[in-house]
Design an enzyme around this catalytic site. Structure first.
Site, mmCIF file in Angstrom:
data_model
loop_
_atom_site.group_PDB
_atom_site.id
_atom_site.type_symbol
_atom_site.label_atom_id
_atom_site.label_comp_id
_atom_site.label_asym_id
_atom_site.label_seq_id
_atom_site.Cartn_x
_atom_site.Cartn_y
_atom_site.Cartn_z
ATOM 1 N N LYS A 81 85.493 -64.081 -49.357
ATOM 2 C CA LYS A 81 83.841 -64.582 -49.682
ATOM 3 C C LYS A 81 83.620 -65.487 -50.505
ATOM 4 C CE LYS A 81 79.403 -62.801 -50.223
ATOM 5 N NZ LYS A 81 78.415 -61.869 -50.614
ATOM 6 N N SER A 156 74.503 -60.869 -47.843
ATOM 7 C CA SER A 156 75.240 -61.796 -47.699
ATOM 8 C C SER A 156 76.500 -62.447 -47.492
ATOM 9 C CB SER A 156 75.225 -62.186 -49.505
ATOM 10 O OG SER A 156 75.984 -61.428 -50.182
ATOM 11 N N SER A 180 75.147 -56.494 -49.719
ATOM 12 C CA SER A 180 76.420 -57.605 -49.048
ATOM 13 C C SER A 180 77.631 -57.520 -47.888
ATOM 14 C CB SER A 180 76.202 -58.586 -49.704
ATOM 15 O OG SER A 180 75.362 -59.129 -49.538
HETATM 16 N N1 GLN Z 1 70.077 -58.510 -49.359
HETATM 17 C C1 GLN Z 1 70.428 -58.080 -51.149
HETATM 18 C C2 GLN Z 1 69.530 -59.746 -52.126
HETATM 19 O O1 GLN Z 1 69.507 -60.453 -51.169
HETATM 20 C C3 GLN Z 1 71.386 -57.921 -51.792
HETATM 21 C C4 GLN Z 1 72.456 -58.958 -52.081
HETATM 22 C C5 GLN Z 1 73.602 -58.695 -51.798
HETATM 23 O O2 GLN Z 1 74.442 -57.337 -51.778
HETATM 24 N N2 GLN Z 1 74.750 -59.707 -52.229
HETATM 25 O O3 GLN Z 1 69.476 -59.266 -52.599
#
Ligand code: GLN
Length: 479
Positions: A81, A156, A180
């Site tokens: 990532k 994400s 994410s």
């Molecule tokens: N969807 C969650 C957020 O927007 C988790 C994001 C993540 O785990 N980086 O914070």
């Protein structure tokens, strides 16, 4: 030569290299051409690291020809990532703020991958600074779901999930602060693990919410997921929150048949579930029970406060972590004669809407007068949620809940409604608040073929049970 590259597992590749059916360089070219073919449409990768990959593959071939041990992940193409540092390559976090930032060093997990012989073929698209659940907040445009162009891959780590599902690489790294790794894994039909907080070093992972961030593996097979985890985990002197834990039995005990006591926190999740996902979930429960696992209902009294608690704590930490992008130290700089103007203009221009929203919310909940009401209270509730889990795990081995309330939603469907987007994380944030490990296992599909996922949580450092239950379900599905 390697016609089935898109379906190969880590074990297939390791065997193929050992038996000299193909070389690491040939495999690397198969990987890079798959990326080239698929990425145009999917937009899953931000950077293809072809030159580095070929050099790494050449070294593996050399070691093999000299009879040296090429490493546990020798020749395996990996995607990471784009918030994880790879020396000499951009680490953009899918943000204009870091669009031209070249990482001067490797993250610890990248160093471990390289030492294990892995071949890094690219860096994956993501939501900007890992903030989002759909990959639509990326400065480089949304990623498409391999199961349908009009659907999000989740976020994400949507780029990593889409890349693995589309066969660009058998394994990838994502990061999981509130879901994410697991949510995109579920949306793209692959496995994703959020390790115990402290199991994997965060050194070289761009910080979002430091008390919850964890780098996690993604894969098409449970065995590959476990292999990747066993390589990246362990204590690192550069991350004082990382822990040494003996995971050496993970590969040897993956297949050991064990019957688990599995807890279902029913009241909590049933009300928010899409009906097709509910049916799939019921099927999973029935299968597990038939296979001899004992299913019991459990109570997690504070769990419905998890979303609110998470978004207060995550944004508070994010606002502090992102203060470093000031136009002075590194990253974007919008020039001006006045220092404060440089900072204001740089931050207004470099961050996207969602990141700005979170910084505003985060600074608000930390500000004098609000801190007691929001941030301090959220940390108290976080402790209650932690003790709910600790109490539950006195009686049970694993907790089972869905990974997501729905299958992948459409691009554009939620992006203008942040609250609805946040609510889609309802099942994933509790594990981050509690610091416990959680896995998303691909299980079933809704009628039009989009994948679904089920999620297991375990006691801290009990990843082995998550891999075992994953293997058990994989076997039940005849794989
Ligand atoms: N969807 C969650 C957020 O927007 C988790 C994001 C993540 O785990 N980086 O914070």
């Amino acid at each position: 030569m390697i016609n089935d590259y898109g379906q190969t597992t880590v074990k297939d590749i390791t065997d193929g290299l050992q038996k000299k059916r193909f070389s690491a360089v040939e495999l690397c070219h198969a990987a890079l051409s798959t990326v080239e073919q698929k990425n145009r449409n999917l937009n899953a990768l931000i950077t293809a690291t072809g030159k580095l990959a070929v050099e790494q593959a050449e070294q593996i071939d050399k070691k093999i020809s000299l009879g040296e041990n090429p490493g546990f992940l020798a020749g395996i193409p990996v995607i990471i990532k784009d918030n994880i540092c790879l020396s000499g390559y951009p680490t953009t976090c899918a943000s204009k703020m870091l669009a031209n930032f070249i990482s001067p060093y490797n993250a610890t997990c990248v160093e471990k991958l390289i030492n294990a012989g892995a071949v890094i073929i690219g860096k994956a698209n993501m939501d900007e600074f890992a903030m989002g659940s759909s990959n639509e907040t990326s400065y480089l445009g949304p990623v498409k779901n391999p199961y349908g162009d009009e659907y999000v891959p989740g976020g994400s780590s949507g780029g990593s999930a889409a890349a693995v599902a589309a066969g660009m690489a058998p394994i990838a790294l994502g990061s999981d602060t509130g879901g994410s790794v697991r949510q995109p894994a579920a949306f793209c039909g692959v496995y994703g693990l959020k390790p115990t907080y402290g199991a994997v070093s965060r050194y070289g992972l761009v910080a979002f919410a430091s008390s919850m961030d964890q780098i996690g593996p993604m894969a098409r097979k449970i065995d590959d997921l476990a292999r990747l985890f066993s390589v990246i985990s362990g204590h690192d002197e550069n991350d004082s929150t990382s822990m040494e834990f003996d995971y050496s039995n993970i590969m040897s005990e993956l297949d050991t048949d064990r019957k688990f006591v599995i807890g279902l926190p029913r009241v909590f999740f049933m009300k928010d579930l899409d009906s097709e996902i509910a049916d799939i979930f019921e099927k999973a429960v029935a299968m597990l029970s038939q296979a001899g696992h004992r299913i019991v209902e459990i109570d997690l009294p504070h769990i419905d406060l998890a979303i609110a608690t998470y978004y207060v704590i995550a944004n508070a930490e994010a606002s502090s972590n992102l203060a470093r992008y000031d136009g002075v130290r590194y990253g974007l700089r919008v020039p001006d004669d006045d220092l404060i103007e440089i900072m204001c203009r740089t931050r207004s221009s470099g961050f996207g809407r969602e990141v700005i929203r979170r910084i505003m919310l985060g600074t608000y909940v930390l500000s004098a007068g609000c801190c007691e009401v929001y941030y301090n209270r959220a940390t108290q509730i976080r402790n209650l949620i932690k003790s709910d889990f600790a109490d539950a795990f006195k009686e049970i081995d694993l907790i089972l809940i869905p990974t997501t309330p729905t299958a992948a939603f459409k691009i554009g469907e939620k992006i203008d409604n942040p609250l609805e987007m946040y609510l889609s994380d309802i099942f994933t944030v509790p594990a981050n608040l509690a610091g416990i490990p959680a896995i998303s296992i691909p299980f079933g599909k809704v009628k039009d073929g989009r994948p679904a996922g089920i999620q297991f949580m375990a006691r801290a450092f009990d990843e082995i049970s998550l891999f075992r239950i994953g293997r058990c379900l994989e076997k039940m599905n005849g794989e």
